[in-house]
Design a protein around this motif. Structure first.
Motif, PDB file in Angstrom:
ATOM      1  N   LYS A 123     -46.258  14.239   8.019  1.00  0.00           N
ATOM      2  CA  LYS A 123     -45.220  14.252   7.000  1.00  0.00           C
ATOM      3  C   LYS A 123     -45.588  13.336   5.844  1.00  0.00           C
ATOM      4  CE  LYS A 123     -41.457  15.311  10.191  1.00  0.00           C
ATOM      5  NZ  LYS A 123     -41.269  16.679   9.648  1.00  0.00           N
ATOM      6  N   GLU A 124     -44.882  13.506   4.753  1.00  0.00           N
ATOM      7  CA  GLU A 124     -45.091  12.679   3.579  1.00  0.00           C
ATOM      8  C   GLU A 124     -44.504  11.294   3.794  1.00  0.00           C
ATOM      9  OE1 GLU A 124     -44.845  16.279   0.249  1.00  0.00           O
ATOM     10  OE2 GLU A 124     -43.341  14.702   0.303  1.00  0.00           O
ATOM     11  N   ARG A 125     -45.007  10.349   3.011  1.00  0.00           N
ATOM     12  CA  ARG A 125     -44.456   9.005   3.053  1.00  0.00           C
ATOM     13  C   ARG A 125     -43.242   8.945   2.138  1.00  0.00           C
ATOM     14  NH1 ARG A 125     -48.559   4.152   2.337  1.00  0.00           N
ATOM     15  NH2 ARG A 125     -48.826   5.104   0.270  1.00  0.00           N
ATOM     16  N   ASP A 126     -42.110   8.612   2.707  1.00  0.00           N
ATOM     17  CA  ASP A 126     -40.850   8.633   1.977  1.00  0.00           C
ATOM     18  C   ASP A 126     -40.162   7.281   2.017  1.00  0.00           C
ATOM     19  OD1 ASP A 126     -40.223  11.929   3.273  1.00  0.00           O
ATOM     20  OD2 ASP A 126     -40.956  11.389   1.281  1.00  0.00           O
TER      21      ASP A 126
ATOM     22  N   GLY B 273     -39.642  -2.426  -1.346  1.00  0.00           N
ATOM     23  CA  GLY B 273     -39.181  -1.239  -0.659  1.00  0.00           C
ATOM     24  C   GLY B 273     -39.813  -1.077   0.706  1.00  0.00           C
ATOM     25  N   TRP B 274     -39.100  -0.354   1.551  1.00  0.00           N
ATOM     26  CA  TRP B 274     -39.629   0.079   2.836  1.00  0.00           C
ATOM     27  C   TRP B 274     -39.827   1.584   2.787  1.00  0.00           C
ATOM     28  CZ3 TRP B 274     -41.498  -2.816   6.699  1.00  0.00           C
ATOM     29  CH2 TRP B 274     -41.111  -4.154   6.772  1.00  0.00           C
ATOM     30  N   PHE B 275     -41.006   2.011   3.153  1.00  0.00           N
ATOM     31  CA  PHE B 275     -41.342   3.419   3.255  1.00  0.00           C
ATOM     32  C   PHE B 275     -41.757   3.721   4.684  1.00  0.00           C
ATOM     33  CE2 PHE B 275     -41.573   2.628  -1.182  1.00  0.00           C
ATOM     34  CZ  PHE B 275     -41.428   3.842  -1.842  1.00  0.00           C
ATOM     35  N   ARG B 276     -41.697   4.979   5.057  1.00  0.00           N
ATOM     36  CA  ARG B 276     -42.181   5.365   6.372  1.00  0.00           C
ATOM     37  C   ARG B 276     -42.900   6.699   6.292  1.00  0.00           C
ATOM     38  NH1 ARG B 276     -36.415   6.447   9.493  1.00  0.00           N
ATOM     39  NH2 ARG B 276     -35.797   8.338   8.344  1.00  0.00           N
TER      40      ARG B 276
ATOM     41  N   ALA C  20     -36.890   8.608  13.625  1.00  0.00           N
ATOM     42  CA  ALA C  20     -37.300   7.395  12.923  1.00  0.00           C
ATOM     43  C   ALA C  20     -38.711   6.955  13.298  1.00  0.00           C
ATOM     44  CB  ALA C  20     -36.321   6.263  13.213  1.00  0.00           C
ATOM     45  N   THR C  21     -39.319   7.632  14.242  1.00  0.00           N
ATOM     46  CA  THR C  21     -40.677   7.309  14.650  1.00  0.00           C
ATOM     47  C   THR C  21     -41.635   7.523  13.489  1.00  0.00           C
ATOM     48  OG1 THR C  21     -40.275   7.846  16.970  1.00  0.00           O
ATOM     49  CG2 THR C  21     -42.553   7.924  16.207  1.00  0.00           C
ATOM     50  N   ALA C  22     -42.323   6.469  13.105  1.00  0.00           N
ATOM     51  CA  ALA C  22     -43.207   6.525  11.951  1.00  0.00           C
ATOM     52  C   ALA C  22     -43.903   5.184  11.791  1.00  0.00           C
ATOM     53  CB  ALA C  22     -42.418   6.854  10.681  1.00  0.00           C
ATOM     54  N   VAL C  23     -44.888   5.169  10.912  1.00  0.00           N
ATOM     55  CA  VAL C  23     -45.447   3.914  10.449  1.00  0.00           C
ATOM     56  C   VAL C  23     -44.612   3.457   9.266  1.00  0.00           C
ATOM     57  CG1 VAL C  23     -47.454   2.741   9.493  1.00  0.00           C
ATOM     58  CG2 VAL C  23     -47.758   4.496  11.245  1.00  0.00           C
TER      59      VAL C  23
ATOM     60  N   ARG D 273     -40.664  -3.333 -14.400  1.00  0.00           N
ATOM     61  CA  ARG D 273     -39.262  -3.558 -14.719  1.00  0.00           C
ATOM     62  C   ARG D 273     -38.444  -2.280 -14.791  1.00  0.00           C
ATOM     63  NH1 ARG D 273     -39.885  -8.136 -19.540  1.00  0.00           N
ATOM     64  NH2 ARG D 273     -41.222  -9.556 -18.329  1.00  0.00           N
ATOM     65  N   GLY D 274     -39.109  -1.169 -14.807  1.00  0.00           N
ATOM     66  CA  GLY D 274     -38.405   0.098 -14.882  1.00  0.00           C
ATOM     67  C   GLY D 274     -39.198   1.204 -14.238  1.00  0.00           C
ATOM     68  N   GLY D 275     -38.492   2.217 -13.773  1.00  0.00           N
ATOM     69  CA  GLY D 275     -39.119   3.337 -13.118  1.00  0.00           C
ATOM     70  C   GLY D 275     -38.299   3.805 -11.939  1.00  0.00           C
ATOM     71  N   ASN D 276     -38.841   4.762 -11.229  1.00  0.00           N
ATOM     72  CA  ASN D 276     -38.174   5.311 -10.065  1.00  0.00           C
ATOM     73  C   ASN D 276     -38.570   4.508  -8.831  1.00  0.00           C
ATOM     74  OD1 ASN D 276     -37.076   6.814  -8.007  1.00  0.00           O
ATOM     75  ND2 ASN D 276     -37.652   8.796  -8.890  1.00  0.00           N
ATOM     76  N   TRP D 277     -37.663   3.689  -8.353  1.00  0.00           N
ATOM     77  CA  TRP D 277     -37.939   2.817  -7.224  1.00  0.00           C
ATOM     78  C   TRP D 277     -38.167   3.576  -5.926  1.00  0.00           C
ATOM     79  CZ3 TRP D 277     -33.215  -0.917  -8.120  1.00  0.00           C
ATOM     80  CH2 TRP D 277     -33.391  -1.551  -9.359  1.00  0.00           C
ATOM     81  N   ASN D 278     -37.789   4.831  -5.899  1.00  0.00           N
ATOM     82  CA  ASN D 278     -37.881   5.620  -4.683  1.00  0.00           C
ATOM     83  C   ASN D 278     -39.204   6.346  -4.530  1.00  0.00           C
ATOM     84  OD1 ASN D 278     -35.222   4.844  -4.161  1.00  0.00           O
ATOM     85  ND2 ASN D 278     -34.395   6.636  -5.221  1.00  0.00           N
ATOM     86  N   ARG D 279     -40.081   6.198  -5.479  1.00  0.00           N
ATOM     87  CA  ARG D 279     -41.381   6.853  -5.440  1.00  0.00           C
ATOM     88  C   ARG D 279     -42.471   5.834  -5.156  1.00  0.00           C
ATOM     89  NH1 ARG D 279     -41.761  11.979  -7.480  1.00  0.00           N
ATOM     90  NH2 ARG D 279     -43.976  11.587  -7.921  1.00  0.00           N
ATOM     91  N   GLU D 280     -43.395   6.201  -4.300  1.00  0.00           N
ATOM     92  CA  GLU D 280     -44.449   5.272  -3.919  1.00  0.00           C
ATOM     93  C   GLU D 280     -45.345   4.908  -5.096  1.00  0.00           C
ATOM     94  OE1 GLU D 280     -46.428   8.790  -1.419  1.00  0.00           O
ATOM     95  OE2 GLU D 280     -47.580   6.928  -1.340  1.00  0.00           O
TER      96      GLU D 280
END
Length: 126
Positions: A44-47, A36-39, A91-94, A103-110
């Motif tokens: 702000k929070e890392r999303d 995944g890519w997060f920013r 879009a400015t962010a790290v 193998r399972g879980g919420n891929w959208n959470r860090e």
């Protein structure tokens, strides 16, 4: 264990494009299920930005980047890319690359991810 190295960040004008890369150093993504890519912008929070399954190539995009960003993988080169088009100042962010071996879980959470790169700065000027 997977060591991740991001590259490709920089300064671009609004409307421009940038391609980020995430390489597996000293190994491969073969043991990874999701990349995944997060920013994280200042204050702000890392999303999540986008995710891709390593084996199947199934992708997910945050609503704010759909139609403008594309995540892809190169299995032979053990690299994941994030092509960013029509960039906006928000879009400015790290930007961070992350990988998970689960193998399972919420891929959208860090919390799902086991490995993280050092981050690469993206700055979009107006």
């Amino acid at each position: 264990q997977v060591q991740l190295v991001e590259s490709g960040g920089g300064l671009v004008q609004a409307g421009g494009s940038l391609r980020l890369s995430c390489a597996a150093a000293g190994g491969t993504f073969s043991t990874v299920t999701v990349v995944g890519w997060f920013r994280q912008a200042p204050g702000k929070e890392r999303d999540v930005v986008a995710t891709i399954t390593w084996s199947g190539g199934t992708t997910y995009y945050a609503g704010s980047v759909k139609g403008r960003f594309t995540i892809s993988r190169d299995n032979a080169k053990n690299t994941v890319h994030l092509q960013m088009n029509s960039l906006k100042p928000d879009a400015t962010a790290v930007y961070y690359c992350a990988a998970a071996g689960k193998r399972g879980g919420n891929w959208n959470r860090e919390e799902f991810y086991d490995y993280w790169g050092q981050g690469t700065q993206v700055t979009v000027s107006s």
